[in-house]
Design an enzyme around this catalytic site. Structure first.
Site: not given
Ligand code: UDX
Length: 466
Positions: A151, A273
């Site tokens: 995760f 992801c």
């Molecule tokens: C995600 C999951 O959180 C993680 O648990 C899994 O293992 C892999 O996928 P990650 O891809 O590293 O992790 O990024 P994350 O922090 O989840 O953000 C994903 C996307 O959502 C980013 O583009 C971020 O900018 C966007 N986001 C996040 C939003 O647009 N708004 C938010 O409030 C939070």
């Protein structure tokens, strides 16, 4: 133990397992990547990882190879953290890399082994991999496949690996203490691998079957994606109604049943992801005959992709309806801050669309410039935020890096041509920029003093009181 795959997930897992005191061999087919890792260099940007990697390479606890025979001989416990990208022209996940690892490793094993899958896979993959392993192993050798989803978040990968909030592990049928020979052994090896974490900072351990373990991961990512798209859908209504989505998110987020995290409205989610995982989840549900269950994820996907277009509309609006010949400073290329990952990055997507509309998009990112250049070689790039803003008609913040949030509006005004700030992440201090004479516009936030559009004030005839 070995760890197959040395990307964001595998390299971090290998280094952190060594940090916990295990002897680890990282394995990859990419010779250049392995060469760099051997020298103690991380081939991507991940805060905190270079120190952990170097420390453990130097101590000899962490080594790297491309040789599968060496890997088979080295360990009894083999983690698999290779990629499962979206298949070309299809929603489904491409599981050929995980299959290749199992098919190549299994015939080389000379003693019993446990294969621990960490990659995000469609439900049912682990059982198929068990079949592949059983087919390839030598007589008398027993291989057990277990599933242990990961995760970790990019940008916090070391912390998330060393102090996870939960450990989920799925075992195959009959893997109880009275199960077949390999089963109790796989539990013992798995528990030994994670013992240092559980001793120093205990977290819930959820033991389950293979299918549930596989689905925990995709469900978690689908939920996070849904939460982000929910607030972005509300943000569209806020735009029409002249309301402020950030205040709204603060207000609803106070309710502990809702929670403020992942209610950040703006350009939406990207990365390696969330986008591909929700698509693969839908594809797999379809294969299983449960496609109706996840049709809402199509909408989650559409809402998310629409944010990028909405940003272009906003840029067009502040440029008087036409982007041709305008210069737009795009601050951010990574899909999120503290990462150099540009896979499905909303920031780069917006930069690309601006350029297609005739604008000159000048991109700057503190870490992702090299990756961005490789993906979009025709965009213009600058070496600093201020350099990107030089002569810009519009400054657009697309990734919420701390250094952008802290930019001095006067310093930017001294080099830019226009005084328009577009905040694609609702992260900039709006009052400060407005006070410095800038027009501040953001997704999901009305313009102060401007009433909602006529269309939004007029209720459809059928809703008016009779
Ligand atoms: C995600 C999951 O959180 C993680 O648990 C899994 O293992 C892999 O996928 P990650 O891809 O590293 O992790 O990024 P994350 O922090 O989840 O953000 C994903 C996307 O959502 C980013 O583009 C971020 O900018 C966007 N986001 C996040 C939003 O647009 N708004 C938010 O409030 C939070």
């Amino acid at each position: 133990m070995t760890v197959f795959g040395t990307g964001y997930l595998g390299a971090t897992h290998a280094a952190c397992m060594a940090e916990l005191g295990h002897d680890v061999l990282g394995v990859d087919v990419d010779e250049t990547k392995i060469e760099r890792l051997r020298r103690g260099e991380v081939p991507f940007y991940e805060p905190g990882l270079p120190e952990v990697l170097l420390r453990n390479v130097e101590s000899g606890r962490l080594r790297f190879t491309t040789d599968y025979a060496e890997a088979a001989e080295f360990a009894d416990l083999h983690f698999i953290g290779v990629g499962t990208p979206q298949r070309t022209g299809d929603f489904a996940a491409d599981t050929t890399y995980v299959e290749d690892v199992v098919a190549r490793l299994s015939p080389l094993l000379e003693r019993d082994a446990v294969l621990v899958g960490k990659s995000t896979v469609p439900v049912g993959t682990a059982v198929r991999l068990q079949g592949i392993a059983d087919w390839h192993v030598r007589d008398g050798v027993h291989v057990e496949v277990v599933w242990n989803p990961e995760f970790l978040r990019e940008g916090f990968a070391v912390r998330d690996t060393l102090t996870p909030d939960r450990i989920v592990v799925g075992y195959g049928e009959g893997a109880g203490p009275d199960g077949p020979r390999g089963a109790s052994r796989s539990r013992a090896l798995f528990d030994e691998a994670y013992a240092p974490i559980l001793e120093s900072d205990p977290c819930p351990v959820i033991e389950t079957d293979l299918a549930t373990a596989e689905m925990v991961k995709v469900s978690a990512n689908a939920f996070l994606a849904t939460k982000i798209s929910f607030i972005n859908a509300v943000s569209e209504v806020c735009e029409a109604a002249g309301a402020d989505v950030t205040v709204l998110a603060d207000a609803i987020g106070i309710d502990p049943r809702i929670g403020r995290k992942f209610l950040g409205a703006g350009l939406g989610f990207g990365g390696g992801c969330l986008p591909k995982d929700i698509r693969a989840f839908m594809a797999r549900a379809g294969e299983l005959g449960a496609d109706q269950a996840l049709t809402f994820l199509r909408e989650v996907d559409s809402i998310n992709m629409r944010r990028r277009e909405k940003m272009i509309d906003l840029a067009e609006e502040v440029c008087g309806g036409n982007l041709i010949g305008r210069t737009v400073a795009v601050l951010g290329a990574a899909f999120k801050p503290n990462s150099d990952d540009v896979r499905d990055s909303p920031a780069l997507n917006v930069a690309g669309m601006l350029s297609l509309k005739g604008a000159c998009a000048v991109v700057y990112d503190p870490q992702a410039l090299d990756n961005a250049r490789r993906l979009f070689p025709t965009l213009a790039y600058a070496d600093s935020a201020l350099a990107a803003c030089e002569g810009a008609d519009v400054v657009l913040v697309a990734t919420e890096w701390g250094e952008f949030v802290e930019l001095d509006p006067d310093a930017v005004a001294a080099v830019a041509r226009g005084r328009v700030l577009l905040d694609g992440r609702n992260c900039m201090p709006a009052d400060r920029w407005r006070a410095a004479g800038w027009t501040y516009r953001a997704l999901g936030r009305g313009v102060p003093g401007r009433a909602p559009t006529a269309a939004s004030r007029t209720a459809p005839a059928e809703l008016l009181p009779v």
